[in-house]
Design a protein around this motif. Structure first.
Motif, mmCIF file in Angstrom:
data_model
loop_
_atom_site.group_PDB
_atom_site.id
_atom_site.type_symbol
_atom_site.label_atom_id
_atom_site.label_comp_id
_atom_site.label_asym_id
_atom_site.label_seq_id
_atom_site.Cartn_x
_atom_site.Cartn_y
_atom_site.Cartn_z
ATOM 1 N N ASN A 167 -0.987 53.552 14.209
ATOM 2 C CA ASN A 167 -0.813 53.265 12.871
ATOM 3 C C ASN A 167 -2.062 53.518 12.078
ATOM 4 N N GLU A 177 7.069 56.133 13.610
ATOM 5 C CA GLU A 177 6.825 55.937 11.966
ATOM 6 C C GLU A 177 6.059 57.153 11.305
ATOM 7 N N ALA A 227 4.803 53.343 16.610
ATOM 8 C CA ALA A 227 3.860 54.193 15.753
ATOM 9 C C ALA A 227 4.135 55.543 15.634
ATOM 10 N N ALA A 278 5.119 51.361 5.477
ATOM 11 C CA ALA A 278 5.817 51.693 6.606
ATOM 12 C C ALA A 278 7.347 52.187 6.202
ATOM 13 N N THR A 296 8.474 59.880 10.934
ATOM 14 C CA THR A 296 9.309 59.751 9.823
ATOM 15 C C THR A 296 8.660 60.036 8.552
ATOM 16 N N ASP A 338 -2.269 57.385 11.682
ATOM 17 C CA ASP A 338 -1.414 57.629 10.663
ATOM 18 C C ASP A 338 -1.741 57.423 9.300
ATOM 19 N N GLY A 396 9.383 54.129 8.069
ATOM 20 C CA GLY A 396 10.604 53.983 8.936
ATOM 21 C C GLY A 396 11.012 52.721 9.013
ATOM 22 N N GLN A 432 3.098 46.893 10.723
ATOM 23 C CA GLN A 432 2.457 48.182 10.717
ATOM 24 C C GLN A 432 1.254 48.048 9.665
ATOM 25 N N ASP A 492 3.435 46.512 4.220
ATOM 26 C CA ASP A 492 4.264 46.535 5.346
ATOM 27 C C ASP A 492 5.780 46.144 5.052
#
Length: 557
Positions: A60, A92, A89, A407, A95, A63, A409, A414, A383
């Protein structure tokens, strides 16, 4: 071999290659199955390695780092269980379309794929990684290592971007090869649009009097190009992922108030919608039932985006920036846009914002005060939590195409790690913005170990923890459709003041709305590491309206 030829390990090759890719920071957890790579990071001191407390958090962080910096994110994990911890993660990241390289270890080559029950082995690790990313590769020998690294990064950075994994058996990481003369990554040229298609799109748009631009995350590199259309008189709205591409305080902008009733009523007056770099996702279109303008066009670097979710009369496959600039070249000085459009946008935006504020109760003070105290010079990380769904996805006002990180997704827990990744990106790239991360107490506890990582790394982030001691959205859904049978939603949470004290992290408890400004100002005054502001939601009271999941059309409720 020439006496002057330098020999390096495959682990060092990976480090040197990432340096050439412009990587300044990587995230992960050290293990016996990635030590050759991390030893090279440590020895060379050119890539900052952030030691997360878990692989999910590390991924995360990588990302979020990539989203804000606009560069490649890098995550390094162990094999087997450690690698598996990063899977959520990775979902995510794909996505969100984040360019991310995941380097993971693997057991010794002689024992691979033999179903021996070898310690740390995951027999189907490569297949798992393929299922949660764009692709996954295995480096089997030093001779193919550079080619594999290059192709993985090229693929991660090719639209639609996403995470790509490489597993490297530990014995291969230790093997040596001659230092290659050229370690540069492969070029990733932008998708060039068919100019005949751009001509056709321009001709159709020339007759539009009330055009609307819908910008998604795929248009984040096209801010200046999009503003050329807005300067002509176009209106603009964005998905949550596209916030700030056109500054949200622009008078022609609906911001991300894209599905409120006033916005839908405004869409009925629009005679041409141009959607750019957006999937028009379910939760932002009332499960694809939102009444968008009847005349729709689309630009996307992903050729498969055509007619997904909503049909379009014309699709142009191309990079958002290049295509929008080409379109603007053909339209400037030629359109006759309704002069009332700007006023209508402003009115729809104000009405939509007022509707949202009316659902918040006392929390409107938190929303407004945060915007006033922090200003627009921030990275706004969120989040999946009740407060984000109700207001964080639309406020405060963002003025930078990468300022919003959330986040996408829909997974909780996260935001804490993402806040760390964003703060590291801001520091390493000297971006000069303040990171604020909005979290729920349940999500915060899911990855609470990363607060220790934040403290160790002196990550400059304010965590705004909305503490109602429950999964608030789930409880509202239980009220809505399960006869208020409340099961498994009440949470035993720690004393956050004591938890933060044990980590030497400053903590402020916000129990009285009247102290909001003073508390936020004190928290933001800290500039050398993480700060936690705990909002006592039980003291503040409920929202004025219950949020029970993504909104849908009434006939679907």
């Amino acid at each position: 071999m020439s006496p002057s030829t330098q020999r390096i390990t495959v682990g060092e090759l990976a480090a040197r290659f990432l340096e050439q890719c412009g990587v300044r920071a990587a995230f992960g957890v050290i293990s016996i199955h990635n030590m050759p790579i991390l030893d090279a990071f440590h020895t060379r001191q050119k890539i900052r390695f952030v030691s997360a407390r878990g692989e999910a958090g590390a991924c995360n962080m990588a990302d979020a780092y990539a989203r804000v910096s606009g560069t490649l994110g890098v995550c390094v994990t162990s094999t087997g269980t450690g690698c598996g911890n990063a899977a959520g993660a990775m979902v995510e990241a794909i996505t969100a379309g984040t360019p991310l390289l995941h380097l993971t270890g693997q057991i010794e080559s002689p024992f691979l794929d033999r179903d021996l029950g070898y310690i740390h082995e995951h027999p189907a690790q490569l297949a798992m990684l393929k299922s949660v990313g764009k692709d996954a590769f295995r480096i089997r020998n030093p001779e193919t290592a550079l080619a594999t690294l290059r192709e993985a990064v090229r693929l991660a950075q090719t639209p639609p971007c996403g995470p790509v994994s490489i597993e490297i058996p530990i014995d291969v990481q230790k093997m040596k090869l001659d230092l290659p003369a050229d370690l540069s990554p492969l070029a990733v040229p932008p998708v060039q649009p068919n100019l005949a298609a751009v001509d056709q799109l321009a001709e159709r748009l020339l007759s539009a009097k009330r055009p609307l631009l819908w910008l998604g995350g795929g248009a984040r590199g096209a801010s200046a190009a999009a503003q050329r259309l807005v300067k002509m008189g176009w209106a603009v709205v964005s998905s949550v992922q596209g916030r700030g591409i056109v500054p949200e305080d622009h008078p022609a902008s609906l911001g991300s108030y894209n599905l409120q009733k006033p916005a839908e009523e405004f869409y009925e007056t629009v005679d041409a919608l141009l959607a750019v770099g957006t999937r028009l996702r379910s939760n932002e279109t009332l499960n694809y039932k939102l009444k968008l303008p009847a005349t729709r066009y689309r630009i996307d670097a992903n050729a498969l985006a055509h007619n997904r979710g909503y049909t379009s009369e014309l699709f142009v496959h191309g990079d958002a920036e290049i295509t929008l600039n080409a379109l603007a070249d053909r339209l400037e000085g030629r359109m006759q846009i309704d002069p009332k459009l700007a006023a209508d946008v402003k009115r729809a935006r104000a009405e939509a914002a007022s509707l949202v504020d009316g659902t918040l109760g006392q929390y409107v003070k938190l929303k407004n005060t945060l915007a006033e105290v922090v200003g627009k010079n921030l990275w706004w990380v969120r989040d999946i939590t009740l407060s984000n769904s109700m207001w964080g996805n639309r406020a405060p006002v963002l003025d930078h195409p990468r300022a919003g990180v959330h986040a996408l997704g829909g997974g909780i827990g996260q935001g804490l790690a993402m806040g760390v990744g964003v703060a590291v990106a801001d520091a390493e790239h000297q971006l000069g913005r303040r990171t604020v991360s909005l979290c729920g107490d349940g999500g915060f506890m899911l990855n609470v170990g990363e607060l220790a990582c934040a403290a160790q790394e002196k990550a400059n982030v304010v965590f705004l923890v909305m503490n109602d001691q429950r999964y608030g959205v789930i409880k509202n859904i239980q009220d809505d459709i399960y006869g208020s049978r409340h099961a498994y939603v009440e949470l035993h949470t720690p004393d956050f003041a004591q938890l933060c004290a044990s980590l030497q992290v400053p903590h402020f408890k916000l129990a009285d709305p009247a102290t909001t400004r003073d508390t936020l100002q004190k928290a933001l005054a800290h500039g050398n590491g993480p700060v936690v502001v705990e909002v006592d939601m039980n003291a503040w009271g409920p929202f004025a309206v219950k949020f029970a999941g993504p909104p849908k059309k009434k006939e679907e409720a």
